[in-house]
Design an enzyme around this catalytic site. Structure first.
Site, PDB file in Angstrom:
ATOM      1  N   ARG A 266      13.121 -27.901  -9.862  1.00  0.00           N
ATOM      2  CA  ARG A 266      13.046 -28.160  -8.368  1.00  0.00           C
ATOM      3  C   ARG A 266      13.642 -26.914  -7.727  1.00  0.00           C
ATOM      4  O   ARG A 266      14.844 -26.283  -7.849  1.00  0.00           O
ATOM      5  CB  ARG A 266      13.972 -29.131  -8.184  1.00  0.00           C
ATOM      6  CG  ARG A 266      13.647 -29.639  -6.657  1.00  0.00           C
ATOM      7  CD  ARG A 266      14.438 -30.959  -6.293  1.00  0.00           C
ATOM      8  NE  ARG A 266      14.218 -30.959  -4.775  1.00  0.00           N
ATOM      9  CZ  ARG A 266      15.486 -31.234  -4.144  1.00  0.00           C
ATOM     10  NH1 ARG A 266      16.632 -31.486  -4.523  1.00  0.00           N
ATOM     11  NH2 ARG A 266      15.402 -31.508  -2.793  1.00  0.00           N
TER      12      ARG A 266
ATOM     13  N   HIS B 267      14.017 -27.308   2.667  1.00  0.00           N
ATOM     14  CA  HIS B 267      15.494 -27.561   2.429  1.00  0.00           C
ATOM     15  C   HIS B 267      16.365 -27.040   3.289  1.00  0.00           C
ATOM     16  O   HIS B 267      17.284 -25.942   3.132  1.00  0.00           O
ATOM     17  CB  HIS B 267      15.662 -27.151   0.913  1.00  0.00           C
ATOM     18  CG  HIS B 267      16.814 -27.786   0.297  1.00  0.00           C
ATOM     19  ND1 HIS B 267      16.776 -28.427  -0.992  1.00  0.00           N
ATOM     20  CD2 HIS B 267      18.088 -27.773   0.763  1.00  0.00           C
ATOM     21  CE1 HIS B 267      17.989 -28.866  -1.349  1.00  0.00           C
ATOM     22  NE2 HIS B 267      18.980 -28.315  -0.269  1.00  0.00           N
TER      23      HIS B 267
ATOM     24  N   GLU C 236      16.803 -34.515   1.941  1.00  0.00           N
ATOM     25  CA  GLU C 236      17.904 -35.068   2.508  1.00  0.00           C
ATOM     26  C   GLU C 236      17.776 -35.404   4.100  1.00  0.00           C
ATOM     27  O   GLU C 236      18.402 -34.878   4.898  1.00  0.00           O
ATOM     28  CB  GLU C 236      19.251 -34.497   2.117  1.00  0.00           C
ATOM     29  CG  GLU C 236      19.495 -34.625   0.517  1.00  0.00           C
ATOM     30  CD  GLU C 236      21.128 -33.974   0.244  1.00  0.00           C
ATOM     31  OE1 GLU C 236      21.645 -33.250   1.090  1.00  0.00           O
ATOM     32  OE2 GLU C 236      21.091 -34.248  -1.101  1.00  0.00           O
TER      33      GLU C 236
ATOM     34  N   ASN D  59      18.736 -38.087  -4.328  1.00  0.00           N
ATOM     35  CA  ASN D  59      20.022 -37.096  -4.676  1.00  0.00           C
ATOM     36  C   ASN D  59      21.125 -38.105  -4.606  1.00  0.00           C
ATOM     37  O   ASN D  59      21.598 -38.899  -3.551  1.00  0.00           O
ATOM     38  CB  ASN D  59      19.938 -36.054  -3.631  1.00  0.00           C
ATOM     39  CG  ASN D  59      18.729 -35.481  -3.560  1.00  0.00           C
ATOM     40  OD1 ASN D  59      18.079 -35.420  -4.518  1.00  0.00           O
ATOM     41  ND2 ASN D  59      18.717 -34.499  -2.484  1.00  0.00           N
TER      42      ASN D  59
ATOM     43  N   TYR E  21      25.215 -38.495  -5.397  1.00  0.00           N
ATOM     44  CA  TYR E  21      26.632 -37.992  -6.155  1.00  0.00           C
ATOM     45  C   TYR E  21      27.660 -38.713  -6.209  1.00  0.00           C
ATOM     46  O   TYR E  21      28.631 -38.693  -6.924  1.00  0.00           O
ATOM     47  CB  TYR E  21      27.074 -36.752  -4.925  1.00  0.00           C
ATOM     48  CG  TYR E  21      25.912 -35.519  -4.934  1.00  0.00           C
ATOM     49  CD1 TYR E  21      24.994 -35.634  -4.239  1.00  0.00           C
ATOM     50  CD2 TYR E  21      26.285 -34.557  -5.993  1.00  0.00           C
ATOM     51  CE1 TYR E  21      24.134 -34.243  -4.355  1.00  0.00           C
ATOM     52  CE2 TYR E  21      25.438 -33.496  -5.995  1.00  0.00           C
ATOM     53  CZ  TYR E  21      24.154 -33.397  -5.071  1.00  0.00           C
ATOM     54  OH  TYR E  21      23.399 -32.210  -5.271  1.00  0.00           O
TER      55      TYR E  21
ATOM     56  N   GLU F  68      18.572 -34.503  -7.572  1.00  0.00           N
ATOM     57  CA  GLU F  68      19.922 -33.920  -7.328  1.00  0.00           C
ATOM     58  C   GLU F  68      21.097 -34.957  -7.911  1.00  0.00           C
ATOM     59  O   GLU F  68      21.039 -36.176  -7.550  1.00  0.00           O
ATOM     60  CB  GLU F  68      20.293 -33.492  -6.007  1.00  0.00           C
ATOM     61  CG  GLU F  68      19.572 -32.257  -5.390  1.00  0.00           C
ATOM     62  CD  GLU F  68      20.234 -32.010  -4.135  1.00  0.00           C
ATOM     63  OE1 GLU F  68      21.497 -32.125  -3.860  1.00  0.00           O
ATOM     64  OE2 GLU F  68      19.435 -31.475  -3.196  1.00  0.00           O
TER      65      GLU F  68
END
Ligand SMILES: N=NNCCOCCOc1ccc(-c2cn(C[C@@H]3NC[C@@H](O)[C@H]3O)nn2)cc1
Length: 448
Positions: free
Chosen positions: A77, A121, A166, A294, A296, A352
């Protein structure tokens, strides 16, 4: 120890983004982006770091692809820098920029690696920001022009597409909290940005279909998974608002054709409204083929009337954290993926996931055991998610290599590969070899 066997067609990859790795900021006909401007604004980025050189991947992409081959990934990606393609945003097309990405994509394909392309992005051409940015329909139309140029150029070479990375970061982190470029701190502006990028997303999907572009297209929201700190209705509501702003605020318009009413009402109380024009919601809710997610971290949230526009604050529960301060809690990914089922069992790729671990070279090696442990926990949850019948099709580790971590500059390292920012020497970390083994086996073997 447990062995988690992954599906035979599961995609294994890594992820990066143009501004964070390319460098060559004044080369190849590239125009100025909002991140060039933001990084040069005193106090915005740690140490005054910027993306002028970054990892110099503009010049070193062949070396990067050799490392990807060594890692064994089948999917990579990356994002295309709009300012390389149409330097002033919506004017002349820069052939040199297109040629760079053709060379890059051809090398990826030669290496047997599937390109997974993000159109936006975060590196908006500055000229468009100067004219109102995503809140101005000129930017929306400019994005559609840019997307159509890329679709026509790379149709047949690229088969996996994401419009935006995002959207919460683009709208709220960057225009309400002011932490990312362009650094606005205004609720109405952030809502205008969110709506503008959603309309741009929908129009780009319409173009993708109309032009008969091969492949699949989607969008990549980031997760802000949260659970209530207590059983009180106030804490549950604070939690719902936090989750909704990252997820429902964007996915309800896309999958349902309307914004989540409880959040529209909440913002109306704060004096902000969504600038919906006739036909917008029909455009936004174009069917898409996939979602990038994504993930985290997660948190426990509680109501606090002083805690920003959402009146929702995360409570520090003393969990082990990564070096950027995010709690390590892989359970949130499992919970979120079940939350996501309210939009249907859509094809999802984890686009991600990774840990900021700032270990440095020690006798030529980086023993980033904490990063391995982070990946182990999250891949185990991913197996659990797949086992529940959720259409999770692939996983891209953030990131292939250490890179420019936005407002944190180069001090925060997320890479499987260490980058020495003076020499630009790449050194695979121990986590690189651990992930290489997972990919080779297509299974995870937990070490404990
Ligand atoms: N959520 N509520 N926050 C409330 C207040 O937070 C203050 C700080 O906020 C944030 C939130 C999220 C992030 C972030 C960074 N990355 C990593 C990048 N992803 C895309 C890729 O380019 C990676 O570099 N993902 N997310 C940063 C700061």
């Amino acid at each position: 120890m447990t062995i988690f066997q992954f599906p035979k067609d599961f995609r294994w990859g890594t992820a990066t983004a143009s501004y964070q790795i390319e460098g060559a900021a004044q080369e190849g006909g590239r125009g100025v982006s909002i991140w060039d401007t933001f990084a040069r604004t005193p106090g915005k980025v740690f140490n005054g770091d910027n993306g002028d050189i970054a990892c110099d991947s503009y010049h070193r992409y062949e070396e990067d692809i050799e490392l990807m081959k060594k890692l064994g990934i089948n999917t990579y990606r990356f994002s295309i820098a709009w300012p390389r393609i149409i330097p002033d945003g919506d004017g002349e097309i820069n052939r040199e920029g297109l040629d760079f990405y053709h060379r890059f994509v051809d090398k990826l394909l030669e290496a047997g690696i599937e390109p997974f392309c993000t159109l936006y992005h975060w590196d908006l051409p500055q000229t468009l920001e100067d004219d109102g940015g995503w809140g101005n329909r000129r930017t929306v139309d400019a994005f559609v022009k840019y997307a159509e140029v890329i679709f026509k150029e790379f149709s047949g070479k690229i088969n996996f597409w994401l419009t935006f990375n995002e959207p919460w970061c683009i709208a709220f982190l960057s225009n309400l909290l002011g932490i990312h470029a362009p650094g606005n701190r205004d609720l109405q502006t952030s809502i205008n940005v969110a709506h503008g990028l959603l309309v741009a997303h929908g129009k780009a999907v319409q173009s993708f279909r109309r032009l008969g572009i091969t492949g699949q297209i989607g969008i990549a929201p980031n997760v802000c998974w949260a659970e209530p700190y207590s059983k009180s209705p106030e804490d549950q509501a604070a939690c719902d608002r936090s989750i909704a702003l990252n997820t429902d605020w964007f996915l309800d318009p896309i999958y349902k054709g309307s914004y989540p009413q409880f959040m529209v009402d909440w913002f109306a109380e704060a004096g902000a409204t969504v600038p919906i024009q006739e036909g917008d919601m029909e455009i936004i809710s174009q069917p898409i083929d996939l979602l990038g997610i994504n993930y985290y971290t997660m948190g426990l949230n509680r109501f606090n009337p002083e805690a920003g526009v959402l009146q929702s604050e995360e409570v520090d529960m003393g969990l082990t954290k990564t070096d950027i301060g995010w709690p390590i809690e892989s359970r949130g990914l499992y919970e979120f993926m079940h939350y996501l089922q309210k939009y249907g069992n859509v094809d999802v790729y984890i686009t991600e996931n990774g840990a900021c671990i700032n270990d440095d070279l020690d006798n030529g090696k980086i023993n980033d055991d904490r990063r391995i442990s982070y990946y182990e926990q999250h891949l185990a949850q991913i197996h659990r998610i797949i086992n529940d019948g959720i259409n999770l099709k692939g996983y891209m580790a953030w990131s292939l290599m250490d890179n420019f971590e936005w407002a944190e500059g180069y001090r925060m390292r997320f890479g499987l590969i260490h980058v020495d920012y003076r020499s630009l020497v790449r050194t695979p970390k121990e986590s690189f070899y651990w992930y290489q083994n997972v990919i080779k086996n297509n299974w995870l073997e937990t070490r404990s």
